[in-house]
Write an enzyme that holds these catalytic residues in place. Structure first.
Site, PDB file in Angstrom:
ATOM      1  N   ASP A   1       0.835  -1.205   0.000  1.00 21.91           N
ATOM      2  CA  ASP A   1       0.000   0.000   0.000  1.00 21.91           C
ATOM      3  C   ASP A   1       0.867   1.252   0.000  1.00 21.91           C
ATOM      4  OD1 ASP A   1       0.829  -0.600   2.563  1.00 21.91           O
ATOM      5  OD2 ASP A   1      -1.191  -0.810   3.387  1.00 21.91           O
TER       6      ASP A   1
ATOM      7  N   MET B   1      -2.495  -5.784   3.194  1.00 16.19           N
ATOM      8  CA  MET B   1      -2.022  -4.408   3.129  1.00 16.19           C
ATOM      9  C   MET B   1      -3.187  -3.531   2.720  1.00 16.19           C
ATOM     10  SD  MET B   1       1.105  -4.452   3.971  1.00 16.19           S
ATOM     11  CE  MET B   1       2.043  -5.882   4.493  1.00 16.19           C
ATOM     12  N   CYS B   2      -3.425  -2.515   3.478  1.00 12.87           N
ATOM     13  CA  CYS B   2      -4.772  -1.987   3.411  1.00 12.87           C
ATOM     14  C   CYS B   2      -4.879  -0.573   3.952  1.00 12.87           C
ATOM     15  CB  CYS B   2      -5.693  -2.846   4.258  1.00 12.87           C
ATOM     16  SG  CYS B   2      -5.370  -4.585   4.124  1.00 12.87           S
ATOM     17  N   GLY B   3      -6.114  -0.089   3.860  1.00 13.59           N
ATOM     18  CA  GLY B   3      -6.475   1.147   4.517  1.00 13.59           C
ATOM     19  C   GLY B   3      -7.532   0.888   5.578  1.00 13.59           C
TER      20      GLY B   3
ATOM     21  N   ASN C   1      -4.216  -3.981   9.041  1.00  9.19           N
ATOM     22  CA  ASN C   1      -3.312  -3.561   7.966  1.00  9.19           C
ATOM     23  C   ASN C   1      -1.941  -4.120   8.310  1.00  9.19           C
ATOM     24  OD1 ASN C   1      -1.991  -2.355   5.862  1.00  9.19           O
ATOM     25  ND2 ASN C   1      -1.916  -0.328   6.787  1.00  9.19           N
TER      26      ASN C   1
END
Lengths: 439, 250, 309
Positions: free
Chosen positions: A209, C1-3, C178
């Site tokens: 990300d 993997m992130c928000g 995350n």
């Protein structure tokens, strides 16, 4: 020699062979693990276990020397305004000035340029010599950021964000003090003569990300002109390739465990990561599933030695290959004419792997001015160009025999495997059967 | 696109926003609610030395003002996201707000000033120039710094100045755990408490030359702290040559 | 993997705007995870009416009307049942307890994936662009006391609704993550040995199951998260919500981003500041990054107070 032991009734242990005995003795003497270059030395399933199915009755071959077999490749067209077009799909892998002498870096640049391909910087920044001598120069963006600066970034023809290397996926690096000369230290902002440590993670991002934002930053700084590669050591190639694509990479560079110029702990080299043969299939599958195979290019490396390896990698779905160890050998690494000096270092021509020590008799992996002067960058460049030409001609020879007018028309169906292991890893049938283990 | 034209109207720009940049009468105003970050960066890359810029409504967007290589003045009113002023060269940049991850990462020269807080990895790998944060920073402030000077008005997070090679880090508040782990030749000055020092980082005497450089850095950052109240930290240099007996420290 | 974006609203008057505020927060984290998304909304009377329990199922084989008809036959007479479809998510309300409702649902849809359960929380998640999903879920219209959103860039498990966050493995308990765990397979095996069952291959579900397991054993949310830090290896920013609480923790290295903002009216957490930029009163909020390894918990007064809108 072995026979003479056998004839005396002496039997070597397969488990505790002489190399293992030596390792244990060395560890007990020094108290420190062994560091070396040259990649995995153990026998690994490799391209040797694949064979091409040349054309005969069912398919028609192309005539060598007359009928065209294209070799060009364009890298980075996914997002970059200025993609790179190379004449041949064989590039020179990243090796730092510091690890290599300035003459060696210049020779690589000269050879690559003459052969119409790219070379790559390494951990420690860009030298004017290699920029000057390289028509296509890939600038590595590494965790350490040694010598990293935006001026050089803008001078690069492509940017390669390095997440890992085949020799040590997940590992950082160390350049021993012997090679930290004044010039190397200056480029890396370090005191002269100390060991230089390189981090295993980037300092300002972790994970895909944040990588997406980092890639966007590099694109903004270069006004979206420059292709951006993401290089990973082969370990989980399916996921890593997919995440590189999702993060916005133009090109994925996948380095198998045979990748070897990076000096690191032998235990790491021999036990972490997977061979390139096993890594290409999952990476290509990820690209295909995301609908970007050949749009996002795949460059593979780790044990590429000859044109057959090049052709096999491309047939499995790579767009290009990269060479490191082979390029050093082409430059003159492990040349028998330095046999006496290799012996003096406790090695022998063909065995020398202490690339980190800075004592390379061939003047390649060294910063010693006397040793480095042995390598003439012009002659070295010629040797690199010669070698790249041979690789290309060999790959073309095979491709033509398979009826292909471009190397990229090679496909997995042109291959069979000699062993069950290679068939399973490469996803091609065992020779003489239609059996692909696991499918 | 001429950067000296108003992004919305196309008219020559004469408006000013407080605080006004100092070195020119001509100020370009860009509102990121209207223009894109790409437009702004392209304009900043194409502009001349001596120009002045005001950016409004940054709204935490990433990669604002990265890759500046001009002797210009830029003021941003609001909060910015990741890598603000990344790889900055020459100009003077001020953010009236807070900054996200990687503020001014790999800065080469010039000045970047944030009036609020900065997130993780502020001034990471910076090679030169000055980064001033009036508030606090998150973790890894000055990680792998290579010559940048950093002045933080408040506290810094854990793992700051990790593998710091060169430059000065001045902290007017407290430092988090593992300060200066595996540090090389950078110098760290902390006024408040240090939660813990990292491997190979030790307190060192504050000699007159240190007081002098500290006073200079504090003045550059517009601060009135007394240099004598700081303590200095740096490398014990025991990790400079690999030794197995240090294995626990690696 | 992130928000990640999470919001807990203390000011009762502001709870009518929960969905609107969360939509703005979601916009700020979309880029971090364009694969899929999920939402948890606490105490929205239209999604989780008082006196009912709510179960979320994924990819139900029956349409909402058919499922509602079948459920009415499976529950006692006069029990109200509502079934609403939101893409891959189906939300089921009924005036019976959560476990009774879950039992009724699985009797009709054997093997169906239960993605949400509880009396206070409505969980919806699916694959696709997060903002498209937000439209599908009519996020802007949501009201309530607390909300959690997550956008996902899948690392090592499939891009499916089941792999999306939040993970809701016990009543009113939601977890979003995350990062990536590096020893989750072992913990999964240990939990399996304890009789815990799993719905997905996702590493984050292991954390959710671990916390549910610890809470069931009597730990507080804070204690459970502290214990998680001693067991799980890897990188993580976690947000865990219950009917009344919101907790945040980062791993001891704290590589993944997190920012917290707090005012008298609300407390919010997001992966990036830009997800918070539009919140009312942000200019004067207390803004900070959670310290590594420290569990932060905020608790509303009571569930009774929550439903007073």
């Amino acid at each position: 020699m072995t026979n003479s032991y056998a004839s005396r009734g002496l039997r070597e242990s397969a488990t505790f062979d002489r190399a293992t005995i030596n390792d244990i003795q060395r560890a007990a003497t020094t108290g420190i693990y062994d560091i070396r270059g040259w990649g995995a030395k153990r026998a690994l399933p490799h391209f040797d276990d694949l064979l091409f199915l040349g054309a005969s009755v069912s398919r028609y071959p192309l005539e060598g020397y007359r009928e065209k077999c294209g070799t060009d490749v364009t890298l980075g067209g996914r997002h970059a305004l200025k993609p790179i077009t190379l004449d041949i799909p064989i590039t020179i892998a990243g090796m730092s000035f510091g690890a290599l002498s300035a003459n060696a870096k210049e020779a690589l640049g000269r050879g690559a340029t003459e052969a119409g391909t790219s070379t790559t910087t390494g951990d420690g920044g860009m030298t004017p010599e290699e920029r000057g001598q390289s028509r296509h120069l890939v600038y590595q963006y590494l965790p350490s950021r040694y010598g990293m600066n935006p001026d050089d970034l803008r001078k690069a023809d492509a940017i390669e964000i390095v997440l890992g290397q085949g020799a040590k996926p997940g590992g950082g690096g160390m350049l021993l003090g012997q090679k930290i000369t004044e010039r190397v230290a200056g480029m890396r902002t370090l005191p002269v003569g100390i060991d230089q440590r390189s981090a295993c993670r980037h300092p300002d991002w972790t994970g895909p990300d944040d990588l997406a934002i980092k890639i966007a930053e590099l694109r903004e700084i270069t006004d979206w002109h420059t292709p951006i590669y993401v290089k990973v050591g082969a370990s989980r190639p399916y996921y890593d390739t997919a995440l590189a694509v999702k993060s916005g990479a133009d090109v994925v560079v996948l380095d198998g465990m045979q990748g070897g110029t990076a000096a690191t702990q032998q235990v790491f080299i021999e036990n972490v990561g997977i061979p390139i043969l096993a890594a290409i299939g999952p990476a290509v599958a990820a690209l295909q599933e995301l609908g970007v195979h050949r749009t996002v290019q795949l460059i593979v490396s780790g044990g590429i030695r000859n044109g057959a390896d090049v052709a096999k990698a491309i047939a499995l779905g790579a767009d290009a290959v990269s060479i490191g160890t082979a390029a050093l050998i082409a430059l003159g690494d492990n040349d028998p004419r330095y046999q006496a000096e290799y012996e003096a270092l406790g090695s022998s021509a063909g065995f020398y792997d202490d690339f980190q020590d800075g004592k390379d008799p061939a003047g390649i992996s060294t910063q010693d001015p006397e040793l480095a002067a042995r390598l003439d960058p012009i002659a070295g460049g010629k040797r690199i160009a010669n070698y790249l030409r041979v690789l290309t001609l060999e790959a073309q020879t095979i491709a033509r025999a398979c009826g292909k007018s471009h190397l990229h028309h090679l496909e997995p169906e042109d291959l069979v495997a000699l062993t069950v292991e290679a068939a399973a890893m490469a996803g091609v049938p065992l020779a003489g059967t239609s059996w692909i283990p696991g499918r | 696109m001429d950067p000296r034209l108003d992004q919305r109207t196309g008219d020559p720009v004469t408006i000013t926003h407080a605080p006004a940049p100092t070195n020119t009468a001509r100020i370009t105003a860009i509102d990121l609610a209207v223009s894109t970050v790409r437009d702004l960066n392209q304009a900043l890359h194409a502009t001349d030395d001596g120009t002045s810029w005001v950016v409004d409504t940054p709204a935490g967007q990433h990669n604002i003002a990265v890759g500046i290589d001009r002797d210009l003045d830029l003021v941003v009113n609001g909060h910015v996201g990741y890598y603000f002023a990344g790889m900055h060269q020459k100009g003077r940049v001020t953010v009236h707000g807070s900054a996200g991850v990687g503020l001014a990462e790999n800065i080469m020269s010039g000045t970047v000033h944030v009036t609020g807080d900065a997130s993780q990895a502020a001034a990471a790998t910076g090679q030169g120039g000055l980064v001033v944060v009036d508030g606090n920073t998150g973790a890894r402030c000055g990680i792998s710094m290579k010559g940048v000077d950093i002045v933080v008005g408040g506290d810094i997070g854990h793992a700051s100045a990790f593998m710091a090679q060169a430059g000065r880090l001045v902290v007017c508040g407290d430092a988090g755990e593992g300060l200066g782990d595996s540090i090389y030749e950078a110098r760290i000055y902390v006024k408040g408490t240090v939660a813990s020092l990292g491997a190979d980082c030790i307190e060192k005497p504050l000699r007159p030359e240190h007081l002098a450089e500290l006073a200079e850095l504090l003045a550059l950052a517009g601060r009135t702290d007394d240099p004598a109240e700081f303590r200095r930290y740096g490398s014990a240099r025991t990790l400079y040559h690999f030794a197995a007996v240090n294995a626990a420290a690696y | 993997m992130c928000g990640i974006a999470a919001l807990q609203i203390r000011d009762v008057a502001l709870r009518a705007s929960l969905g609107e505020l969360m939509h703005g927060m979601l916009c700020g984290i979309v880029d971090r995870g364009p694969d899929s998304a999920g939402l948890a909304i606490y105490n929205d009377p239209s999604l989780t009416p008082a006196g009912t329990s709510t179960v979320t199922v994924l990819n139900a084989e029956l349409n909402p009307d058919a499922l509602a008809a079948a459920l009415r036959d499976a529950v006692p007479p006069a029990v109200g049942v509502t079934v609403t479809g939101f893409g891959e998510t189906t939300l089921i309300n009924a005036q019976i307890g959560t476990s009774a409702l879950e039992q009724a649902v699985t009797s009709i849809l054997p093997g169906v994936q239960i993605a949400g359960r509880g009396e206070h929380v409505a969980v919806r998640k699916g694959t696709g662009h997060p903002l498209d999903l937000a439209e599908q879920y009519d996020l802007r219209a949501a009201t309530g006391s607390q909300g959690l959103s997550h956008t996902r860039m899948a690392t090592e498990s499939a891009v499916t609704a089941a792999g999306s966050h939040p993970f809701t493995v016990a009543d009113d308990l939601c977890l979003v993550h995350n990062g990536s765990f590096s020893n989750h397979a072992t913990i999964r095996r240990q939990l399996c040995a304890e009789g815990v069952t799993f719905d997905s291959e996702n590493d984050s579900e292991v954390a959710a199951r671990y916390i549910a397991w610890r809470l069931a054993a009597g730990d507080t949310l804070t204690t459970a998260l502290e214990k998680l830090g001693g067991v799980f290896d890897g990188f993580y920013t976690l947000v865990v919500t219950t009917a009344t609480s919101m907790a945040i923790v980062r791993d001891p290295i704290a590589c993944k981003p997190a920012i917290i903002a707090e005012t008298d009216a609300w407390v919010a957490m997001a992966s990036e500041y830009r997800a918070l930029a539009h919140l009312p009163g942000i200019a004067n909020a207390r803004i900070f990054e959670p310290a590594p390894g420290v569990v932060y918990t905020w608790t509303l007064d009571s569930t009774k107070e929550l439903v007073t809108l």
